[in-house]
Design a protein around this motif. Sequence first.
Motif, PDB file in Angstrom:
ATOM      1  N   ILE A   4       0.849  -1.187   0.000  1.00 36.19           N
ATOM      2  CA  ILE A   4       0.000   0.000   0.000  1.00 36.19           C
ATOM      3  C   ILE A   4       0.889   1.243   0.000  1.00 36.19           C
ATOM      4  O   ILE A   4       1.887   1.311   0.715  1.00 36.19           O
ATOM      5  CB  ILE A   4      -0.940  -0.021   1.217  1.00 36.19           C
ATOM      6  CG1 ILE A   4      -1.988  -1.135   1.042  1.00 36.19           C
ATOM      7  CG2 ILE A   4      -1.630   1.334   1.416  1.00 36.19           C
ATOM      8  CD1 ILE A   4      -2.875  -1.361   2.239  1.00 36.19           C
ATOM      9  N   GLY A   5       0.503   2.209  -0.818  1.00 33.93           N
ATOM     10  CA  GLY A   5       1.214   3.469  -0.899  1.00 33.93           C
ATOM     11  C   GLY A   5       2.296   3.522  -1.956  1.00 33.93           C
ATOM     12  O   GLY A   5       2.842   4.597  -2.228  1.00 33.93           O
ATOM     13  N   GLN A   6       2.603   2.401  -2.574  1.00 31.92           N
ATOM     14  CA  GLN A   6       3.682   2.393  -3.560  1.00 31.92           C
ATOM     15  C   GLN A   6       3.227   2.907  -4.921  1.00 31.92           C
ATOM     16  O   GLN A   6       2.042   2.895  -5.253  1.00 31.92           O
ATOM     17  CB  GLN A   6       4.262   0.984  -3.703  1.00 31.92           C
ATOM     18  CG  GLN A   6       5.089   0.571  -2.508  1.00 31.92           C
ATOM     19  CD  GLN A   6       5.868  -0.700  -2.776  1.00 31.92           C
ATOM     20  OE1 GLN A   6       5.340  -1.704  -3.243  1.00 31.92           O
ATOM     21  NE2 GLN A   6       7.159  -0.649  -2.456  1.00 31.92           N
ATOM     22  N   VAL A   7       4.219   3.339  -5.699  1.00 34.26           N
ATOM     23  CA  VAL A   7       4.016   3.736  -7.089  1.00 34.26           C
ATOM     24  C   VAL A   7       4.607   2.629  -7.951  1.00 34.26           C
ATOM     25  O   VAL A   7       5.785   2.286  -7.816  1.00 34.26           O
ATOM     26  CB  VAL A   7       4.697   5.086  -7.391  1.00 34.26           C
ATOM     27  CG1 VAL A   7       4.480   5.482  -8.849  1.00 34.26           C
ATOM     28  CG2 VAL A   7       4.181   6.171  -6.455  1.00 34.26           C
ATOM     29  N   VAL A   8       3.771   2.072  -8.823  1.00 33.52           N
ATOM     30  CA  VAL A   8       4.136   0.898  -9.609  1.00 33.52           C
ATOM     31  C   VAL A   8       4.081   1.235 -11.091  1.00 33.52           C
ATOM     32  O   VAL A   8       3.085   1.783 -11.570  1.00 33.52           O
ATOM     33  CB  VAL A   8       3.155  -0.261  -9.316  1.00 33.52           C
ATOM     34  CG1 VAL A   8       3.527  -1.500 -10.114  1.00 33.52           C
ATOM     35  CG2 VAL A   8       3.091  -0.556  -7.824  1.00 33.52           C
ATOM     36  N   GLY A   9       5.135   0.912 -11.819  1.00 34.84           N
ATOM     37  CA  GLY A   9       5.138   1.057 -13.266  1.00 34.84           C
ATOM     38  C   GLY A   9       4.784  -0.270 -13.912  1.00 34.84           C
ATOM     39  O   GLY A   9       5.281  -1.314 -13.494  1.00 34.84           O
ATOM     40  N   LEU A  10       3.908  -0.239 -14.895  1.00 32.68           N
ATOM     41  CA  LEU A  10       3.531  -1.436 -15.658  1.00 32.68           C
ATOM     42  C   LEU A  10       3.627  -1.117 -17.142  1.00 32.68           C
ATOM     43  O   LEU A  10       2.992  -0.171 -17.610  1.00 32.68           O
ATOM     44  CB  LEU A  10       2.087  -1.854 -15.359  1.00 32.68           C
ATOM     45  CG  LEU A  10       1.765  -2.506 -14.033  1.00 32.68           C
ATOM     46  CD1 LEU A  10       0.260  -2.681 -13.879  1.00 32.68           C
ATOM     47  CD2 LEU A  10       2.460  -3.852 -13.921  1.00 32.68           C
ATOM     48  N   ASN A  11       4.404  -1.907 -17.864  1.00 33.69           N
ATOM     49  CA  ASN A  11       4.402  -1.757 -19.316  1.00 33.69           C
ATOM     50  C   ASN A  11       3.280  -2.620 -19.890  1.00 33.69           C
ATOM     51  O   ASN A  11       2.514  -3.231 -19.148  1.00 33.69           O
ATOM     52  CB  ASN A  11       5.777  -2.091 -19.916  1.00 33.69           C
ATOM     53  CG  ASN A  11       6.124  -3.569 -19.838  1.00 33.69           C
ATOM     54  OD1 ASN A  11       5.550  -4.340 -19.086  1.00 33.69           O
ATOM     55  ND2 ASN A  11       7.107  -3.975 -20.629  1.00 33.69           N
ATOM     56  N   GLY A  12       3.178  -2.669 -21.207  1.00 39.23           N
ATOM     57  CA  GLY A  12       2.108  -3.428 -21.840  1.00 39.23           C
ATOM     58  C   GLY A  12       2.473  -4.880 -22.034  1.00 39.23           C
ATOM     59  O   GLY A  12       3.632  -5.271 -21.924  1.00 39.23           O
ATOM     60  N   GLY A  13       1.449  -5.673 -22.305  1.00 39.03           N
ATOM     61  CA  GLY A  13       1.642  -7.091 -22.580  1.00 39.03           C
ATOM     62  C   GLY A  13       0.619  -7.935 -21.847  1.00 39.03           C
ATOM     63  O   GLY A  13      -0.054  -7.468 -20.930  1.00 39.03           O
ATOM     64  N   TYR A  71      -0.816  -2.344 -27.604  1.00 37.95           N
ATOM     65  CA  TYR A  71      -1.532  -1.279 -26.891  1.00 37.95           C
ATOM     66  C   TYR A  71      -0.584  -0.343 -26.142  1.00 37.95           C
ATOM     67  O   TYR A  71      -1.010   0.442 -25.312  1.00 37.95           O
ATOM     68  CB  TYR A  71      -2.568  -1.828 -25.910  1.00 37.95           C
ATOM     69  CG  TYR A  71      -3.588  -2.732 -26.539  1.00 37.95           C
ATOM     70  CD1 TYR A  71      -4.551  -2.228 -27.403  1.00 37.95           C
ATOM     71  CD2 TYR A  71      -3.599  -4.087 -26.262  1.00 37.95           C
ATOM     72  CE1 TYR A  71      -5.495  -3.058 -27.982  1.00 37.95           C
ATOM     73  CE2 TYR A  71      -4.535  -4.921 -26.833  1.00 37.95           C
ATOM     74  CZ  TYR A  71      -5.475  -4.400 -27.699  1.00 37.95           C
ATOM     75  OH  TYR A  71      -6.404  -5.235 -28.265  1.00 37.95           O
ATOM     76  N   GLU A  72       0.719  -0.427 -26.402  1.00 34.27           N
ATOM     77  CA  GLU A  72       1.686   0.403 -25.694  1.00 34.27           C
ATOM     78  C   GLU A  72       1.867   1.750 -26.393  1.00 34.27           C
ATOM     79  O   GLU A  72       1.894   1.836 -27.606  1.00 34.27           O
ATOM     80  CB  GLU A  72       3.039  -0.302 -25.594  1.00 34.27           C
ATOM     81  CG  GLU A  72       3.041  -1.421 -24.579  1.00 34.27           C
ATOM     82  CD  GLU A  72       4.417  -2.012 -24.358  1.00 34.27           C
ATOM     83  OE1 GLU A  72       5.190  -1.415 -23.594  1.00 34.27           O
ATOM     84  OE2 GLU A  72       4.703  -3.058 -24.961  1.00 34.27           O
ATOM     85  N   LEU A  73       2.022   2.778 -25.556  1.00 40.14           N
ATOM     86  CA  LEU A  73       2.311   4.121 -26.026  1.00 40.14           C
ATOM     87  C   LEU A  73       3.827   4.325 -25.999  1.00 40.14           C
ATOM     88  O   LEU A  73       4.475   4.028 -24.984  1.00 40.14           O
ATOM     89  CB  LEU A  73       1.629   5.146 -25.123  1.00 40.14           C
ATOM     90  CG  LEU A  73       0.103   5.016 -25.068  1.00 40.14           C
ATOM     91  CD1 LEU A  73      -0.461   5.824 -23.917  1.00 40.14           C
ATOM     92  CD2 LEU A  73      -0.517   5.429 -26.394  1.00 40.14           C
TER      93      LEU A  73
END
Length: 174
Positions: A4-13, A71-73
């Motif tokens: 909880i509270g974290q910042v998470v990066g997710l790429n596409g796939g 669907y990736e930018l």
Amino acid sequence: MIRIGQVVGLNGGTTTTEVARALATRPDLTHGGPAAAVTVVTNALNIGTELAVRQHIKIVTTGGVARPQSYELTGPLATGVLEQVTLDVAILGVDGIDAEVGATAHHEGEASINRLMGKQARKVVIVADSSKVGRRAFARICVPAEIDVLVTDTGISADDVALLEAAGIDVVTA
């Protein structure tokens, strides 16, 4: 791996889409108050759309040029946003992961954005099914020393686990 509270990066796939769905339905994240339990930064249109309706997740999309295959930018608009954020954890889907080369993708534009996402994070987690282990694709995302954890399925061979762990990557099977 996400608190909880974290910042998470997710790429596409496909694999990271499943990670996003798991985050969206995690009971400890959905029973909080009106504030977002986690922030997700993504360059994937489908993940952004799917998580936008989840009140417990703050969703940030990068902008950029959409690739219909994933669907990736990508491109400078995506880069501009990622350069302005910091991430606790980057969870990256890949087309290949190898103990010598590291994580790779078929498309150089996606690899570039994924590389930046990893650089902005304190921790890099690669998510890939075991068929991608020991494989190399065209464009490098990151070298083994930049990868903290590989999460994969139980189909990974003991030899591949040993090679990846010797390269400094923790291997988690799920």
